[in-house]
Design a protein around this motif. Sequence first.
Motif, PDB file in Angstrom:
ATOM      1  N   THR A 175       0.811  -1.224   0.000  1.00  0.00           N
ATOM      2  CA  THR A 175       0.000   0.000   0.000  1.00  0.00           C
ATOM      3  C   THR A 175       0.843   1.272   0.000  1.00  0.00           C
ATOM      4  O   THR A 175       0.390   2.306  -0.469  1.00  0.00           O
ATOM      5  N   ASP A 176       2.068   1.206   0.524  1.00  0.00           N
ATOM      6  CA  ASP A 176       2.931   2.389   0.561  1.00  0.00           C
ATOM      7  C   ASP A 176       3.779   2.412  -0.705  1.00  0.00           C
ATOM      8  O   ASP A 176       4.649   1.563  -0.897  1.00  0.00           O
ATOM      9  N   THR A 189      -0.236  11.244   2.713  1.00  0.00           N
ATOM     10  CA  THR A 189       0.167   9.841   2.751  1.00  0.00           C
ATOM     11  C   THR A 189       0.515   9.354   1.351  1.00  0.00           C
ATOM     12  O   THR A 189      -0.021   9.861   0.360  1.00  0.00           O
ATOM     13  N   ASN A 191       0.069   6.140   0.720  1.00  0.00           N
ATOM     14  CA  ASN A 191      -0.644   4.869   0.685  1.00  0.00           C
ATOM     15  C   ASN A 191      -1.735   4.890  -0.375  1.00  0.00           C
ATOM     16  O   ASN A 191      -2.502   5.855  -0.478  1.00  0.00           O
ATOM     17  N   LYS A 193      -4.522   1.906  -2.400  1.00  0.00           N
ATOM     18  CA  LYS A 193      -5.013   0.522  -2.476  1.00  0.00           C
ATOM     19  C   LYS A 193      -5.224   0.170  -3.942  1.00  0.00           C
ATOM     20  O   LYS A 193      -6.192   0.626  -4.568  1.00  0.00           O
TER      21      LYS A 193
END
Length: 271
Positions: A175-176, A189, A191, A193
């Motif tokens: 995710t990162d 962020t 991140n 998905k």
Amino acid sequence: MTAKQRYFIELAYDGTKYHGWQIQQNAVSVQELLNKALATILRQPIETIGCGRTDTGVHAREFFAHFDLEVNNPLAMDDSQQAEESKSTDHGLSTIDYGLKVRGLNSLLPPDIAIKNIIQVHEDAHARFDATRRSYQYHIHFHKDPFLHGYSWMVRDVPNIMLMNQAAAIIMEYTDFSCFSKSNTQVKTNNCKITRAEWIKTDQGIVFHISADRFLRNMVRAIVGTLMMVGKHEIESGAVRAIIESKNRSNAGTSVPACGLYLTEVKYPYL
């Protein structure tokens, strides 16, 4: 305080001649031309907010932006449209008016920007923050074709698609994606998905399909560049794990040219 009604506008564009979606100083952008066309048609200043920002040369088959229009502003309607006011709702665009505005906008905009639809939405609807999924495609071909020039990346040697799909499956486990992000971007962020990442063979070459809830700047082109390293046997497919876990952009592949990248779909819970 003037009441306003919010609208989504759906469009598509060939990004070849533009410095991306977002307004730039001393450069022509899609947003700049759209704002000017909307202001002309609606007869009031309009500022659009896009579902994201595409880089210079990137194309969009589906793109959404939102804008606000003053409620019942007579300047937003010509005489014939005001005659239809009895058919309208309590906002500045009548029910019959959507098609007229779309045609009017398309007559003002250049051929490489096309308006598809105008949609009334609730006042808090947001083209960028409410999107639940975005999908991109990256097109690659292997033989000189004048009709693909500027719309697909031509490479000489055919890469190993099986290995690239193995590496793409690994990417979906994470995710990162700091390693695929342009540096110094102001986001909270890194991140994301990812729900789809795969290569498909076509009659003209290969296409990478990727979908996620959000994307970082330059992310797709960096992913494609990294997967091409796998396909050309420059790195093993498993090396993608180390690249992602390093969170270091310099460890990932070079960003591929913008010409092959298309934003193809943006999904919202209320559209």
